[in-house]
Design an enzyme around this catalytic site. Structure first.
Site, mmCIF file in Angstrom:
data_model
loop_
_atom_site.group_PDB
_atom_site.id
_atom_site.type_symbol
_atom_site.label_atom_id
_atom_site.label_comp_id
_atom_site.label_asym_id
_atom_site.label_seq_id
_atom_site.Cartn_x
_atom_site.Cartn_y
_atom_site.Cartn_z
ATOM 1 C CG HIS A 109 -2.314 -1.338 1.278
ATOM 2 N ND1 HIS A 109 -2.164 -1.541 1.841
ATOM 3 C CD2 HIS A 109 -2.965 -2.090 0.209
ATOM 4 C CE1 HIS A 109 -3.670 -2.509 1.222
ATOM 5 N NE2 HIS A 109 -3.593 -2.755 0.904
ATOM 6 C CG ASN A 201 -5.196 -9.665 14.371
ATOM 7 O OD1 ASN A 201 -4.475 -8.797 14.144
ATOM 8 N ND2 ASN A 201 -6.294 -9.187 14.866
HETATM 9 C C1 BV8 Z 1 -8.841 -2.469 -5.144
HETATM 10 C C2 BV8 Z 1 -2.887 2.834 2.306
HETATM 11 C C3 BV8 Z 1 -9.098 -2.315 -6.967
HETATM 12 C C4 BV8 Z 1 -3.856 4.316 2.787
HETATM 13 C C5 BV8 Z 1 -4.632 1.789 2.336
HETATM 14 C C6 BV8 Z 1 -13.682 -6.971 -2.141
HETATM 15 C C7 BV8 Z 1 -14.541 -7.054 -1.808
HETATM 16 C C8 BV8 Z 1 -14.508 -5.500 -0.759
HETATM 17 C C9 BV8 Z 1 -14.048 -4.143 -0.963
HETATM 18 C C10 BV8 Z 1 -12.990 -4.582 -2.212
HETATM 19 C C11 BV8 Z 1 -12.859 -5.909 -2.634
HETATM 20 N N1 BV8 Z 1 -12.027 -5.400 -3.401
HETATM 21 C C12 BV8 Z 1 -11.611 -3.908 -3.344
HETATM 22 C C13 BV8 Z 1 -12.452 -3.220 -2.849
HETATM 23 C C14 BV8 Z 1 -12.413 -2.117 -2.096
HETATM 24 C C15 BV8 Z 1 -11.097 -1.624 -1.121
HETATM 25 C C16 BV8 Z 1 -11.684 -2.521 -0.334
HETATM 26 O O1 BV8 Z 1 -10.732 -3.332 0.515
HETATM 27 N N2 BV8 Z 1 -12.247 -1.391 0.536
HETATM 28 C C17 BV8 Z 1 -13.152 -2.203 1.856
HETATM 29 C C18 BV8 Z 1 -12.753 -1.417 3.179
HETATM 30 C C19 BV8 Z 1 -14.555 -3.055 2.243
HETATM 31 N N3 BV8 Z 1 -9.672 -1.735 -1.865
HETATM 32 C C20 BV8 Z 1 -9.614 -0.947 -2.600
HETATM 33 O O2 BV8 Z 1 -9.528 -0.101 -3.055
HETATM 34 C C21 BV8 Z 1 -7.912 -1.584 -2.839
HETATM 35 N N4 BV8 Z 1 -7.851 -1.009 -4.191
HETATM 36 O O3 BV8 Z 1 -9.126 -2.674 -5.056
HETATM 37 O O4 BV8 Z 1 -8.559 -1.857 -6.242
HETATM 38 C C22 BV8 Z 1 -8.245 -3.560 -7.567
HETATM 39 C C23 BV8 Z 1 -8.200 -4.929 -6.716
HETATM 40 C C24 BV8 Z 1 -7.028 -6.106 -6.616
HETATM 41 C C25 BV8 Z 1 -6.678 -6.282 -7.977
HETATM 42 C C26 BV8 Z 1 -6.434 -4.657 -8.928
HETATM 43 C C27 BV8 Z 1 -7.444 -3.318 -8.525
HETATM 44 C C28 BV8 Z 1 -6.606 -0.684 -2.363
HETATM 45 C C29 BV8 Z 1 -6.837 -1.095 -0.778
HETATM 46 C C30 BV8 Z 1 -5.916 -0.073 -0.227
HETATM 47 C C31 BV8 Z 1 -6.054 1.263 0.393
HETATM 48 N N5 BV8 Z 1 -5.112 2.045 1.168
HETATM 49 N N6 BV8 Z 1 -3.777 1.899 3.200
HETATM 50 C C32 BV8 Z 1 -3.055 4.698 4.358
HETATM 51 O O5 BV8 Z 1 -2.509 3.891 5.180
HETATM 52 O O6 BV8 Z 1 -3.607 6.147 4.168
HETATM 53 S S1 BV8 Z 1 -5.368 0.736 3.484
HETATM 54 C C33 BV8 Z 1 -5.032 0.288 5.101
HETATM 55 O O7 BV8 Z 1 -6.793 -0.156 5.862
HETATM 56 C C34 BV8 Z 1 -4.248 -0.670 5.233
HETATM 57 O O8 BV8 Z 1 -3.204 -0.255 4.329
HETATM 58 C C35 BV8 Z 1 -4.805 -1.534 6.143
HETATM 59 O O9 BV8 Z 1 -4.395 -2.437 4.741
HETATM 60 C C36 BV8 Z 1 -6.221 -1.947 6.143
HETATM 61 C C37 BV8 Z 1 -6.631 -0.734 7.329
HETATM 62 O O10 BV8 Z 1 -6.411 -2.540 8.009
HETATM 63 P P1 BV8 Z 1 -5.292 -2.704 9.478
HETATM 64 O O11 BV8 Z 1 -3.763 -3.026 8.751
HETATM 65 O O12 BV8 Z 1 -5.942 -4.517 9.231
HETATM 66 O O13 BV8 Z 1 -5.795 -1.780 10.455
HETATM 67 P P2 BV8 Z 1 -7.180 -2.391 11.120
HETATM 68 O O14 BV8 Z 1 -7.016 -0.592 12.096
HETATM 69 O O15 BV8 Z 1 -7.805 -2.674 10.621
HETATM 70 O O16 BV8 Z 1 -6.475 -3.742 11.696
HETATM 71 C C38 BV8 Z 1 -5.926 -3.820 13.071
HETATM 72 C C39 BV8 Z 1 -5.810 -4.627 13.577
HETATM 73 O O17 BV8 Z 1 -4.970 -5.361 14.569
HETATM 74 C C40 BV8 Z 1 -7.462 -5.002 14.286
HETATM 75 O O18 BV8 Z 1 -7.615 -6.607 14.189
HETATM 76 C C41 BV8 Z 1 -7.301 -5.367 15.696
HETATM 77 O O19 BV8 Z 1 -7.099 -5.895 16.446
HETATM 78 C C42 BV8 Z 1 -5.214 -5.896 15.858
HETATM 79 N N7 BV8 Z 1 -4.057 -5.116 16.874
HETATM 80 C C43 BV8 Z 1 -4.139 -4.035 17.282
HETATM 81 N N8 BV8 Z 1 -3.326 -3.802 18.039
HETATM 82 C C44 BV8 Z 1 -2.804 -5.039 18.033
HETATM 83 C C45 BV8 Z 1 -3.830 -5.827 17.339
HETATM 84 N N9 BV8 Z 1 -2.919 -6.683 16.641
HETATM 85 C C46 BV8 Z 1 -1.520 -7.185 17.520
HETATM 86 N N10 BV8 Z 1 -0.873 -6.552 18.281
HETATM 87 C C47 BV8 Z 1 -1.194 -5.062 19.256
HETATM 88 N N11 BV8 Z 1 -0.535 -4.561 19.800
#
Ligand code: BV8
Length: 235
Positions: A109, A201
């Site tokens: 990303h 996790n």
């Molecule tokens: C795309 C950069 C087309 C920006 C990021 C299929 C189904 C549904 C939707 C889609 C789909 N395919 C595509 C989509 C659309 C979309 C998507 O997924 N939407 C979601 C919201 C439904 N995807 C896209 O748009 C992607 N692009 O699809 O283009 C394509 C597809 C395929 C091939 C060609 C083209 C692009 C997505 C990337 C966007 N950019 N980041 C920035 O950082 O500002 S995404 C960003 O959010 C992160 O990089 C990461 O990916 C995501 C956040 O998730 P996590 O890192 O998991 O963080 P989160 O807070 O959610 O969770 C933290 C976890 O850690 C929790 O579980 C917690 O319990 C745990 N935790 C907390 N503390 C601890 C811990 N674990 C252990 N120890 C601890 N101490």
């Protein structure tokens, strides 16, 4: 764990939480204070570039004030000592894996410490703000944007990621909620080609049911213990 040679490790915001970097979801998460659509889409950048620059300039400055944690260092040790293939695929845009010493790291990303010129397509290592439209060191155009994959944009180096997952004996997911695709779909790809799958996790992720093994707890504790096991199994 004996016949493991090729490992793919997917990391998310949770691995950097203990370093003091906000995660995305959950209390006070990044997406709490900003609607994704307002700050992390190409449309948002076209509509209000200053808002988007302010969001990323603040985060770019913040990651330079924090340090890697025990989970980053443990993965760097595994990277250094694992004789088989290993790839750390991170969704994180911070540089804590590399600062802990890991080298086999792929930022799917993008990265905060990189600026991308929209005129000459050059990418530059970048530490300062972009809101005051600094000139591109290559072409002098004032069209630098954060080198970050926004929603709706194609993640980086997907072929390399799919190739590594297709060869993996073991797929491990650390600190990710499994909410964002295509990253969240990699465990199914790995399982489909016979890899063992492990989730480390704080809480069960949205894709938890796809994993053979789930260990719950803070990455700073789970990851060093898991790495010790892996290196012991290889001796
Ligand atoms: C795309 C950069 C087309 C920006 C990021 C299929 C189904 C549904 C939707 C889609 C789909 N395919 C595509 C989509 C659309 C979309 C998507 O997924 N939407 C979601 C919201 C439904 N995807 C896209 O748009 C992607 N692009 O699809 O283009 C394509 C597809 C395929 C091939 C060609 C083209 C692009 C997505 C990337 C966007 N950019 N980041 C920035 O950082 O500002 S995404 C960003 O959010 C992160 O990089 C990461 O990916 C995501 C956040 O998730 P996590 O890192 O998991 O963080 P989160 O807070 O959610 O969770 C933290 C976890 O850690 C929790 O579980 C917690 O319990 C745990 N935790 C907390 N503390 C601890 C811990 N674990 C252990 N120890 C601890 N101490």
């Amino acid at each position: 764990m004996s016949n493991i040679r090729n490992i793919v490790i997917l990391t998310g915001a949770g691995i950097s939480a203990e370093s003091g970097i906000d995660t995305f979801r959950g209390g006070g998460g990044l997406w709490e204070n900003h609607r994704v659509e307002d700050v992390a889409t190409p449309e948002a950048f076209a509509r209000d570039p200053d808002l988007v620059h302010r969001f990323y300039d603040a985060r770019r400055a913040a990651i330079q004030q924090v340090e890697p944690n025990a989970a980053h260092y443990a993965l760097a040790r595994l990277d250094a000592e694992w004789e088989g293939n290993l790839l750390i695929v991170t969704q994180n845009v911070d540089d804590l894996h590399e600062r802990a010493g890991a080298s086999r790291v792929l930022h799917m990303h993008g990265e905060h410490l990189s600026a991308w010129c929209q005129s000459c397509d050059a990418r530059h290592h970048w530490r300062g703000p972009l809101i005051d439209r600094p000139a591109c060191p290559e072409c002098s155009a004032e069209t630098l944007r954060p080198d970050i994959v926004w929603f709706g944009e194609m993640p980086y180096r997907m072929e390399e990621i799919y190739a590594a997952v297709s060869e993996a004996d073991l797929f491990v997911s650390i600190g990710t909620s499994g909410a964002v695709y295509p990253a969240a779909g990699l465990v199914q790809e790995a399982a489909a080609q016979g890899a063992q799958t492990v989730e480390l996790n704080l809480e069960r992720s949205q894709g938890s049911h796809f994993f053979d093994v789930t260990r719950l707890g803070p990455a700073g504790q789970l990851v060093p213990a898991w790495v010790e096991e892996m290196l012991a199994s290889a001796r």
